[in-house]
Design a protein around this motif. Structure first.
Motif, PDB file in Angstrom:
ATOM      1  N   ASP A 289      31.951  35.832  36.910  1.00  0.00           N
ATOM      2  CA  ASP A 289      32.030  34.230  36.963  1.00  0.00           C
ATOM      3  C   ASP A 289      33.192  33.626  36.080  1.00  0.00           C
ATOM      4  O   ASP A 289      33.802  32.694  36.553  1.00  0.00           O
ATOM      5  CB  ASP A 289      30.676  33.770  36.541  1.00  0.00           C
ATOM      6  N   ILE A 290      33.436  34.275  34.961  1.00  0.00           N
ATOM      7  CA  ILE A 290      34.534  33.575  34.413  1.00  0.00           C
ATOM      8  C   ILE A 290      35.911  34.093  34.678  1.00  0.00           C
ATOM      9  O   ILE A 290      36.765  33.043  34.653  1.00  0.00           O
ATOM     10  CB  ILE A 290      34.031  33.986  32.787  1.00  0.00           C
ATOM     11  N   ALA A 291      36.091  35.189  35.204  1.00  0.00           N
ATOM     12  CA  ALA A 291      37.205  35.558  35.737  1.00  0.00           C
ATOM     13  C   ALA A 291      37.590  35.007  37.259  1.00  0.00           C
ATOM     14  O   ALA A 291      38.900  35.005  37.488  1.00  0.00           O
ATOM     15  CB  ALA A 291      37.359  37.153  35.789  1.00  0.00           C
ATOM     16  N   ALA A 292      36.602  34.792  37.911  1.00  0.00           N
ATOM     17  CA  ALA A 292      36.870  34.335  39.461  1.00  0.00           C
ATOM     18  C   ALA A 292      37.862  33.314  39.558  1.00  0.00           C
ATOM     19  O   ALA A 292      38.784  33.477  40.310  1.00  0.00           O
ATOM     20  CB  ALA A 292      35.765  34.163  40.314  1.00  0.00           C
ATOM     21  N   PRO A 293      37.716  32.343  38.990  1.00  0.00           N
ATOM     22  CA  PRO A 293      38.762  31.027  39.142  1.00  0.00           C
ATOM     23  C   PRO A 293      40.258  31.609  38.972  1.00  0.00           C
ATOM     24  O   PRO A 293      41.041  31.037  39.564  1.00  0.00           O
ATOM     25  CB  PRO A 293      38.199  29.987  38.131  1.00  0.00           C
ATOM     26  N   THR A 294      40.393  32.424  37.920  1.00  0.00           N
ATOM     27  CA  THR A 294      41.611  32.706  37.428  1.00  0.00           C
ATOM     28  C   THR A 294      42.338  33.500  38.594  1.00  0.00           C
ATOM     29  O   THR A 294      43.580  33.547  39.059  1.00  0.00           O
ATOM     30  CB  THR A 294      41.756  33.601  36.169  1.00  0.00           C
TER      31      THR A 294
END
Length: 350
Positions: free
Chosen positions: A341-346
């Motif tokens: 969830d933290i990595a997905a936007p990047t």
């Protein structure tokens, strides 16, 4: 003591909670028997987990694997993926081991014997007593946190937990009747879950209001007493999220033993005070500002999330790439899903 138990059974007949694995008291008295497989599965799932969280999972598992034979023949990865989000993943591994032992050693029939149930993988004293009582109506004493609280208040026991566990169990054993012991076991647990709650117990609605020593003494709200817990330590780690140019993501299966054993996750470092970097391949790594935070039973985990995009020919030192259409974030354990969830936007923006 018999009169007290009968009072509770009368209350249960009118107030029993509805659960997917439970046979209602009126149906049970009319001859409907519980499914030992469904009872066993519920008890494994309920270890360290609330009834509210278990209902959906129990329904899903019973739909996917409706019998112990189906569970014994299931693919490990499928069961682990279906378990994702329920936590305490050793229970899922024991679910498979136990089902296979029941099929291999007991002809696919759960033994109606406390001592034999104890020999099955993942079944300890509480779970064996619960299955024996609820599934087979044997007069075993079932003591969970709800029952401990009810006994501490009923008998006004002030010795703190866990020291008082033997005394509370002995008191519970005194009350366990030979008549309808399975319904009685569920009745005490329902009483603790709905009336004799940890905070603000509804003593006025309790069937045991009159015999309750803590109610008479005015001490119900402060019981059971507990030994203060030690401060929960924090461990740190690094999670590496790698995406190829074709969208594939690098995942690895964690070792079978230990936390999240046998589950898919992101390659990462060991968890400790000062984790050593352990990238799964050479890349231009980007460290994200937000950490993934998750709490296990005995420690808090803080994972630094590192992200890299690589070309389609990249080779990893460990793990394997999963094609984008085959990737399911929902099949990851909660801690690993938080990383995604933290990595997905990047990943989307690079």
């Amino acid at each position: 003591m018999r009169d007290i138990s009968l009072q509770l059974l009368a209350w249960y007949d009118a107030n029993a909670r509805e659960m997917p694995w439970r046979v209602p008291p009126n149906a049970r008295q009319n001859g409907t028997l519980p499914d030992p497989y469904a009872v066993w599965m519920s008890e494994v799932m309920l270890q360290q987990t609330t009834v509210a969280a278990v209902r959906e999972y129990h329904n899903k598992f019973m739909a996917l694997w409706p019998s112990v034979h189906d569970m014994a023949a299931a693919d490990d990865a499928d069961v682990m993926a279906a378990w994702a989000g329920l936590g305490y993943y050793a229970r899922a591994r024991n679910l498979l081991k136990c089902a296979r032992a029941v099929v291999a050693d007991h002809g696919g029939v759960f033994p109606a014997d406390y001592a034999v149930l104890l020999t099955l993988p993942g079944i300890g004293p509480y779970t064996a007593a619960a299955i024996a009582s609820i599934a087979f109506d044997l007069p075993e004493t079932v003591v969970d946190g709800n029952v401990e609280r009810v006994m501490a208040r009923l008998f006004d026991i002030h010795d703190p937990l866990p020291k008082s566990k033997p005394v509370l169990t002995a008191r519970a054993k005194q009350l366990t009747p030979d008549t309808r012991p399975g319904d009685y076991a569920q009745a005490v647990m329902d009483l603790g879950a709905t009336i004799c709650t940890p905070r603000n117990p509804s003593c006025g609605a309790c069937p045991w209001q009159q015999p309750c020593a803590a109610n008479a003494a005015g001490t119900a709200a402060e019981l059971p007493k507990k030994t203060p817990k030690k401060k929960t330590p924090t461990r740190h780690g690094i999670a590496y999220v790698v995406q190829r140019a074709d969208g594939a993501l690098l995942l690895e299966t964690r070792p079978a033993s230990g936390l999240l054993g046998g589950m898919l996750g992101w390659p990462g470092s060991e968890w400790g005070d000062a984790p050593e970097p352990a990238p799964p391949l050479d890349a231009n790594w980007q460290t994200l500002n937000e950490q993934a935070r998750h709490t296990f039973t005995h420690f808090h985990l803080r994972l630094t999330v590192m992200v890299a995009k690589v070309d389609a020919r990249a080779q990893a030192r460990r793990g394997s790439f999963v094609a984008a259409p085959d990737f399911d974030a929902g099949a990851l354990p909660t801690a690993m899903r938080k990383v995604f969830d933290i990595a997905a936007p990047t990943l989307r923006n690079t």
